[in-house]
Scaffold this motif. Structure first.
Motif, PDB file in Angstrom:
ATOM      1  N   GLY A 229       0.799  -1.220   0.000  1.00 40.69           N
ATOM      2  CA  GLY A 229       0.000   0.000   0.000  1.00 40.69           C
ATOM      3  C   GLY A 229       0.832   1.271   0.000  1.00 40.69           C
ATOM      4  O   GLY A 229       2.046   1.245   0.206  1.00 40.69           O
ATOM      5  N   VAL A 230       0.147   2.388  -0.216  1.00 40.40           N
ATOM      6  CA  VAL A 230       0.818   3.688  -0.190  1.00 40.40           C
ATOM      7  C   VAL A 230       1.402   3.958   1.190  1.00 40.40           C
ATOM      8  O   VAL A 230       2.467   4.576   1.317  1.00 40.40           O
ATOM      9  N   ASN A 231       0.736   3.459   2.232  1.00 38.24           N
ATOM     10  CA  ASN A 231       1.227   3.688   3.591  1.00 38.24           C
ATOM     11  C   ASN A 231       2.479   2.887   3.918  1.00 38.24           C
ATOM     12  O   ASN A 231       3.057   3.051   4.993  1.00 38.24           O
ATOM     13  N   ASP A 232       2.916   2.013   3.008  1.00 35.14           N
ATOM     14  CA  ASP A 232       4.144   1.243   3.223  1.00 35.14           C
ATOM     15  C   ASP A 232       5.357   1.865   2.525  1.00 35.14           C
ATOM     16  O   ASP A 232       6.482   1.393   2.706  1.00 35.14           O
ATOM     17  N   VAL A 233       5.136   2.888   1.733  1.00 32.06           N
ATOM     18  CA  VAL A 233       6.195   3.434   0.885  1.00 32.06           C
ATOM     19  C   VAL A 233       7.377   3.944   1.700  1.00 32.06           C
ATOM     20  O   VAL A 233       8.545   3.676   1.367  1.00 32.06           O
ATOM     21  N   LEU A 234       7.115   4.663   2.782  1.00 33.72           N
ATOM     22  CA  LEU A 234       8.204   5.217   3.591  1.00 33.72           C
ATOM     23  C   LEU A 234       9.099   4.116   4.148  1.00 33.72           C
ATOM     24  O   LEU A 234      10.331   4.217   4.116  1.00 33.72           O
ATOM     25  N   ALA A 235       8.483   3.050   4.653  1.00 37.64           N
ATOM     26  CA  ALA A 235       9.253   1.938   5.217  1.00 37.64           C
ATOM     27  C   ALA A 235       9.991   1.173   4.124  1.00 37.64           C
ATOM     28  O   ALA A 235      11.138   0.757   4.312  1.00 37.64           O
ATOM     29  N   CYS A 241      16.206  -4.257   1.883  1.00 36.63           N
ATOM     30  CA  CYS A 241      15.606  -4.954   0.738  1.00 36.63           C
ATOM     31  C   CYS A 241      14.096  -4.752   0.807  1.00 36.63           C
ATOM     32  O   CYS A 241      13.474  -5.091   1.820  1.00 36.63           O
ATOM     33  N   SER A 242      13.517  -4.192  -0.236  1.00 38.59           N
ATOM     34  CA  SER A 242      12.078  -3.892  -0.227  1.00 38.59           C
ATOM     35  C   SER A 242      11.366  -4.741  -1.269  1.00 38.59           C
ATOM     36  O   SER A 242      11.811  -4.857  -2.414  1.00 38.59           O
ATOM     37  N   VAL A 243      10.260  -5.343  -0.848  1.00 32.17           N
ATOM     38  CA  VAL A 243       9.489  -6.250  -1.703  1.00 32.17           C
ATOM     39  C   VAL A 243       8.038  -5.776  -1.729  1.00 32.17           C
ATOM     40  O   VAL A 243       7.429  -5.578  -0.674  1.00 32.17           O
ATOM     41  N   GLY A 248      -0.813  -4.573  -5.348  1.00 29.51           N
ATOM     42  CA  GLY A 248      -0.937  -3.395  -4.489  1.00 29.51           C
ATOM     43  C   GLY A 248      -0.876  -2.104  -5.275  1.00 29.51           C
ATOM     44  O   GLY A 248      -1.114  -2.056  -6.482  1.00 29.51           O
ATOM     45  N   SER A 249      -0.544  -1.028  -4.572  1.00 28.35           N
ATOM     46  CA  SER A 249      -0.521   0.294  -5.192  1.00 28.35           C
ATOM     47  C   SER A 249       0.681   0.454  -6.111  1.00 28.35           C
ATOM     48  O   SER A 249       1.720  -0.180  -5.937  1.00 28.35           O
ATOM     49  N   ASP A 250       0.533   1.329  -7.102  1.00 26.74           N
ATOM     50  CA  ASP A 250       1.634   1.610  -8.032  1.00 26.74           C
ATOM     51  C   ASP A 250       2.808   2.254  -7.305  1.00 26.74           C
ATOM     52  O   ASP A 250       3.966   2.016  -7.660  1.00 26.74           O
ATOM     53  N   ALA A 251       2.514   3.068  -6.291  1.00 25.44           N
ATOM     54  CA  ALA A 251       3.582   3.750  -5.554  1.00 25.44           C
ATOM     55  C   ALA A 251       4.508   2.745  -4.877  1.00 25.44           C
ATOM     56  O   ALA A 251       5.736   2.884  -4.905  1.00 25.44           O
ATOM     57  N   ALA A 252       3.927   1.714  -4.263  1.00 30.07           N
ATOM     58  CA  ALA A 252       4.735   0.686  -3.598  1.00 30.07           C
ATOM     59  C   ALA A 252       5.566  -0.097  -4.612  1.00 30.07           C
ATOM     60  O   ALA A 252       6.741  -0.397  -4.373  1.00 30.07           O
ATOM     61  N   SER A 253       4.974  -0.407  -5.762  1.00 30.48           N
ATOM     62  CA  SER A 253       5.695  -1.159  -6.784  1.00 30.48           C
ATOM     63  C   SER A 253       6.850  -0.351  -7.360  1.00 30.48           C
ATOM     64  O   SER A 253       7.905  -0.895  -7.690  1.00 30.48           O
ATOM     65  N   GLN A 254       6.659   0.961  -7.476  1.00 33.70           N
ATOM     66  CA  GLN A 254       7.705   1.815  -8.052  1.00 33.70           C
ATOM     67  C   GLN A 254       8.897   1.959  -7.112  1.00 33.70           C
ATOM     68  O   GLN A 254      10.044   2.017  -7.559  1.00 33.70           O
ATOM     69  N   ILE A 255       8.649   2.008  -5.818  1.00 31.56           N
ATOM     70  CA  ILE A 255       9.729   2.254  -4.859  1.00 31.56           C
ATOM     71  C   ILE A 255      10.448   0.983  -4.467  1.00 31.56           C
ATOM     72  O   ILE A 255      11.599   1.012  -4.020  1.00 31.56           O
TER      73      ILE A 255
END
Length: 318
Positions: A229-235, A241-243, A248-255
């Motif tokens: 989700g968008v609320n996971d982007v900061l973390a 390593c980010s998975v 989910g949201s495009d923002a999470a996939s992009q980051i």
């Protein structure tokens, strides 16, 4: 598995049919950018005659979303944030739902104007919406794999910690009975200590997710973060390593550094094995090149010292 609505429990003597129409009006005017709203929209599909004049998208900080109609305002979200002081009246009922692994949303009429900030006006509870998120059959084996490989799993969620703990225990996560409500952690020191001592965290804000990742890194841990989700982007941005999940949201996939196209966490052991294979191959290749370079260097020194011509041609060296 996919989250789904199990039951709508009216509060008091409110007409269930009217409550359903009001919930339909709310969810059908929201974007399905998170699993909870997608589950609500899949369940509440009947056209609603209620006319919505204003929408208030979901707030990760204040845990609710809402709409303004021609008659009144209506909100749906975490009972502790929507009902506030009134939540104590339903504590036993809410605890029973949570212990069954049910996610509980409170639907209520709001006496003030919606502005996306903390609710302050009087609310009238209308119903509780119960959702379930069934555990995939392969989940216990996946978490057992990580436990065998020395990976400690922390579960962080915006839901009620009792609910999250119950679901985590069903998934076979070690020490899932050790949970804490993150809304009670007021200082960075308390948060850092809790991250070290607890496994399950409920009512976590996006900023707290980021702080938890940073606290674990300060403790010398290598941190992998999964989210959708968008609320996971900061973390996700702060993790080693980010998975992200493709669903989910495009923002999470992009980051994220890695995106699971099938949105299936059980694929992670295969991902880890592939990563180890790549690292092992690099180490083998590096050792071969190191031996070759040392050999060439010593041969060059011997040639200079002995006044012999260098015996190998470039093609032979390579």
């Amino acid at each position: 598995n996919e989250m789904q609505v199990e039951q709508v429990v009216p509060v008091g003597d409110h007409d269930p049919a009217q409550v359903d129409r009001l919930i339909c009006a709310l969810v059908q005017n929201m974007s399905s950018d998170n699993a909870t709203m997608a589950a609500l929209q899949k369940y509440f599909t009947e056209p609603s005659p209620v006319r919505v004049t204003q929408t208030c998208p979901f707030s990760s900080e204040f845990k609710y979303s809402g709409v303004q109609t021609t008659r009144s305002s209506y909100v749906i979200g975490a009972p502790e944030f929507v009902l506030r002081a009134q939540a104590e009246q339903f504590r036993d009922q809410l605890t029973a739902f949570s212990e069954q692994g049910r996610r509980v949303l409170a639907f209520a009429e709001y006496g003030g104007k919606l502005d996306g900030k903390q609710l302050t006006a009087e609310v009238t509870p209308l119903a509780f919406v119960l959702l379930s998120n069934p555990i995939r059959p392969e989940a216990p084996a996946t978490f057992a794999y990580f436990a065998d490989n020395g990976v400690e799993v922390k579960v962080i969620s915006g839901d009620n910690p009792v609910t999250v703990s119950s679901v985590a225990q069903q998934a076979g996560i070690a020490h899932a009975d050790q949970y804490v409500d993150a809304s009670t952690l007021q200082t960075p020191a308390e948060l850092a200590e809790a991250v070290q001592n607890y496994t399950v965290f409920g009512r976590v804000t996006p900023a707290q997710k980021k702080e938890m990742v940073l606290a674990l890194k300060k403790q010398g841990r290598t941190v992998g973060m999964t989210g959708d989700g968008v609320n996971d982007v900061l973390a996700l941005k702060e993790a080693d390593c980010s998975v992200a999940m493709a669903s989910g949201s495009d923002a999470a996939s992009q980051i994220a550094q890695l995106v699971l196209l099938e949105s299936d966490f059980s694929k992670m052991p295969a991902v880890v094995r592939e990563g180890r294979r790549v690292v092992n191959n690099i180490e083998r290749s590096a050792s071969l090149f190191l031996v070759k370079n040392i050999f060439s260097f010593l041969l060059a020194i011997f040639s200079l010292a002995s006044f012999f011509s260098y015996p190998l041609r470039p093609a032979q060296v390579s």
